[in-house]
Design an enzyme around this catalytic site. Structure first.
Site, PDB file in Angstrom:
ATOM      1  CB  CYS A 136      -0.938  -0.019   1.196  1.00 38.88           C
ATOM      2  SG  CYS A 136      -1.955  -1.498   1.261  1.00 38.88           S
ATOM      3  CG  HIS A 276      -2.123   4.495   5.115  1.00 40.29           C
ATOM      4  ND1 HIS A 276      -1.961   4.357   3.753  1.00 40.29           N
ATOM      5  CD2 HIS A 276      -2.283   3.233   5.605  1.00 40.29           C
ATOM      6  CE1 HIS A 276      -2.013   3.062   3.436  1.00 40.29           C
ATOM      7  NE2 HIS A 276      -2.208   2.360   4.543  1.00 40.29           N
ATOM      8  CD  GLU A 287      -2.236   7.879   9.116  1.00 38.73           C
ATOM      9  OE1 GLU A 287      -1.755   8.638   8.247  1.00 38.73           O
ATOM     10  OE2 GLU A 287      -3.175   7.076   8.875  1.00 38.73           O
ATOM     11  CE  LYS A 308      -5.650   4.272   1.820  1.00 36.51           C
ATOM     12  NZ  LYS A 308      -4.711   5.396   2.074  1.00 36.51           N
ATOM     13  CG  HIS A 313      -6.480   0.789   0.996  1.00 39.93           C
ATOM     14  ND1 HIS A 313      -5.485   1.288   0.179  1.00 39.93           N
ATOM     15  CD2 HIS A 313      -5.836   0.295   2.092  1.00 39.93           C
ATOM     16  CE1 HIS A 313      -4.305   1.093   0.740  1.00 39.93           C
ATOM     17  NE2 HIS A 313      -4.495   0.496   1.907  1.00 39.93           N
ATOM     18  CG  PHE A 372      -0.320  -5.854   4.541  1.00 43.04           C
ATOM     19  CD1 PHE A 372      -0.871  -5.029   5.493  1.00 43.04           C
ATOM     20  CD2 PHE A 372      -1.143  -6.791   3.932  1.00 43.04           C
ATOM     21  CE1 PHE A 372      -2.214  -5.122   5.842  1.00 43.04           C
ATOM     22  CE2 PHE A 372      -2.485  -6.900   4.265  1.00 43.04           C
ATOM     23  CZ  PHE A 372      -3.020  -6.068   5.221  1.00 43.04           C
TER      24      PHE A 372
END
Length: 386
Positions: A136, A276, A287, A308, A313, A372
Site C-alpha cells: 500500500c 493513510h 497513525e 479513502k 483503498h 503490509f
C-alpha cells in the site's frame, strides 16, 4: 472535494457467496479512449489505468517526449498485486481446458512491472523504467524514488505514480479472511469511515494516478505549469509484524520525521496531512499516535483527513492518487473531508475535517502511505514559489 463517496456494490464478479460485497470500482472506463484497441488486449486492467493516467498527465502538462530527450525521461509506477485477476482466469483455463489453451500473453499480463513497461513503450520514455511493489506504499515510493532520480541527475522528467485493479474474487476473499474488509454491504457509501468509532475495515478499490515530475530548469525552459513542489520524501520499515503496524505508530512517526528533515521544515509549517487512514482499527489509532509523537502541540491544530473514506483503498495506487489530492488541496485551497465521521473514537481525537470540505490557504501538505510488511513512505508537497 465535494465529500461524495464512490463506493458501491461489486459488479466485476458474482458476490453471492461473499461476506464483503462492496468496492470502489472505476466505472464507465474504456481503455480504447487512451490507446489502440489491439494494444488493450495485451494489457491487464491495472496497466490500462497506468497508460490512461500517463496520457492524461502528459496532455495536462502539454508535454510530448521529443526523441532527443527520450533517454532523459523515465517511468516509475507502483503496483501492489499486479495482474491477479488474470492469474485467476488463466488458472481456470488451465484446469478446464489444459495447458495448450493458456495464452502466450499470460506472463506479460500479470507481472507488476508491465504498468511501467507499457507506459514507456506507449510514450517513448527511454530512461529508467522501474516498478515499486511495496504493497500500500507502492505509489508513494514510486513518486519518492522518481524524485531522487531527478535530484541525482539521471533524468530530467519522470512519469511517476501507481496503478491497481484487483477487485477480484481471490483478493476480496483473501482480505476478508483476514477480517480486514468492511462488511457494511447495505450502506456501501458509509462503509469506509476512517478514525471513526464504528469502523469495521477498509473497502477495496481500484484506479490509477500519474504525476509528471520535472527538474525545475527543464520545466521553466518549456514554460510548464507547475502545480506544486515535492520537497520531502521519507521511507523506512517497522520491523514489527507482517500486517499490524508497530505499537503507537513508531515506524510511521520515524518516517514522517525523516520526511520533514529531508524537506528542512518544522512540523508547525505543515498545514494539512492526507492520512493513510484505512478505516481499520489498528491503522487509524496508530497513525493518530504517530502524528501526536511527531507534531506535538501542533497535532491538535493541523488538519488531517482520509480521502479513502470516499475512494476506498487502492492498495498500490493509493499513495499516487492521494498525492494528486494533496497537490490539488494546495492549488484549490480546499481540504477534502473525512466522510462518515459520526461517532468519535477516544483513541482518534484529532481534527479529521469531518464530513465537510474546508476552505483554507494550504502551503504545505504531508501525504502518508503505510503497507503490509511494515513498509512506510511519506511525501511532502509545498506551494511553488518562483
Amino acid at each position: 472535494m465535494a465529500g461524495a463517496s464512490g463506493i458501491g456494490p461489486i459488479t466485476h464478479f458474482d458476490t453471492a457467496k461473499f461476506d464483503a460485497r462492496i468496492a470502489g470500482e472505476v466505472r464507465d472506463f474504456s481503455p480504447e479512449n487512451y490507446m489502440e484497441k489491439k494494444e488493450t488486449r495485451r494489457m491487464e486492467r491495472f496497466a490500462h489505468f497506468a497508460v490512461a493516467s500517463a496520457r492524461i498527465a502528459l496532455e495536462d502538462g502539454a508535454y510530448t517526449i521529443p526523441p532527443e530527450e527520450a533517454a532523459r525521461v523515465g517511468v516509475v509506477i507502483g503496483v501492489g498485486m499486479g495482474g491477479l485477476p488474470a492469474i485467476e482466469r488463466t488458472r481456470d483455463t488451465l484446469v478446464q481446458q489444459g495447458p495448450s489453451r493458456v495464452t502466450p500473453f499470460f506472463i506479460p499480463l500479470v507481472i507488476p512491472n508491465m504498468a511501467a513497461g507499457h507506459v514507456s513503450i506507449q510514450f517513448g520514455a527511454k530512461g529508467p523504467n522501474l516498478c515499486t511493489t511495496t504493497a500500500c506504499a507502492a505509489g508513494a515510493h514510486a513518486i519518492g524514488e522518481a524524485s531522487r532520480l531527478i535530484q541525482q541527475d539521471h533524468v530530467d522528467v519522470i512519469l511517476a505514480g501507481g496503478a491497481e485493479a484487483t477487485v477480484s474474487p481471490l483478493a476480496v476473499a483473501g482480505f476478508d479472511s483476514m477480517k480486514a474488509l468492511s462488511r457494511r454491504n447495505g450502506e456501501p457509501q458509509k462503509a469506509s469511515r476512517p478514525f471513526e468509532r464504528d469502523r469495521d475495515g477498509f473497502v477495496l478499490a481500484e484506479g490509477g494516478a500519474v504525476l509528471l515530475l520535472e527538474e525545475l530548469e527543464h520545466a521553466r525552459r518549456r514554460g510548464a505549469r507547475i502545480y506544486a513542489e515535492l520537497i520531502g520524501y521519507g521511507l523506512n520499515g517497522d520491523a514489527h509484524h507482517i500486517t499490524t503496524p508497530a505499537p503507537n505508530g513508531e515506524g510511521a512517526a520515524r518516517c514522517m520525521r525523516l520526511t520533514l528533515d529531508d524537506a528542512g521544515i518544522a512540523p508547525v509549517q505543515v498545514d494539512y496531512i492526507n492520512a493513510h487512514g484505512t478505516s481499520t482499527k489498528y491503522n487509524d489509532a496508530n497513525e493518530t499516535a504517530a502524528i501526536k509523537t511527531v507534531f506535538g502541540p501542533h497535532a491538535s491544530s493541523v488538519a488531517i483527513s482520509s480521502t479513502k473514506s470516499m475512494t476506498g483503498h487502492l492498495l498500490g495506487a493509493a499513495g499516487a492518487v492521494e498525492a494528486v489530492y494533496s497537490i490539488l488541496t494546495i492549488v484549490r485551497g480546499t481540504i477534502p473531508p473525512t466522510v462518515n465521521y459520526e461517532n468519535p473514537d477516544p483513541e482518534c481525537d484529532l481534527d479529521y475535517v469531518p464530513n465537510t470540505p474546508r476552505q483554507k490557504d494550504v502551503r504545505c501538505v504531508l501525504s502518508n502511505s503505510f503497507g503490509f510488511g511494515g513498509t512506510n513512505a511519506c511525501l511532502l508537497f509545498k506551494a511553488f514559489e518562483d
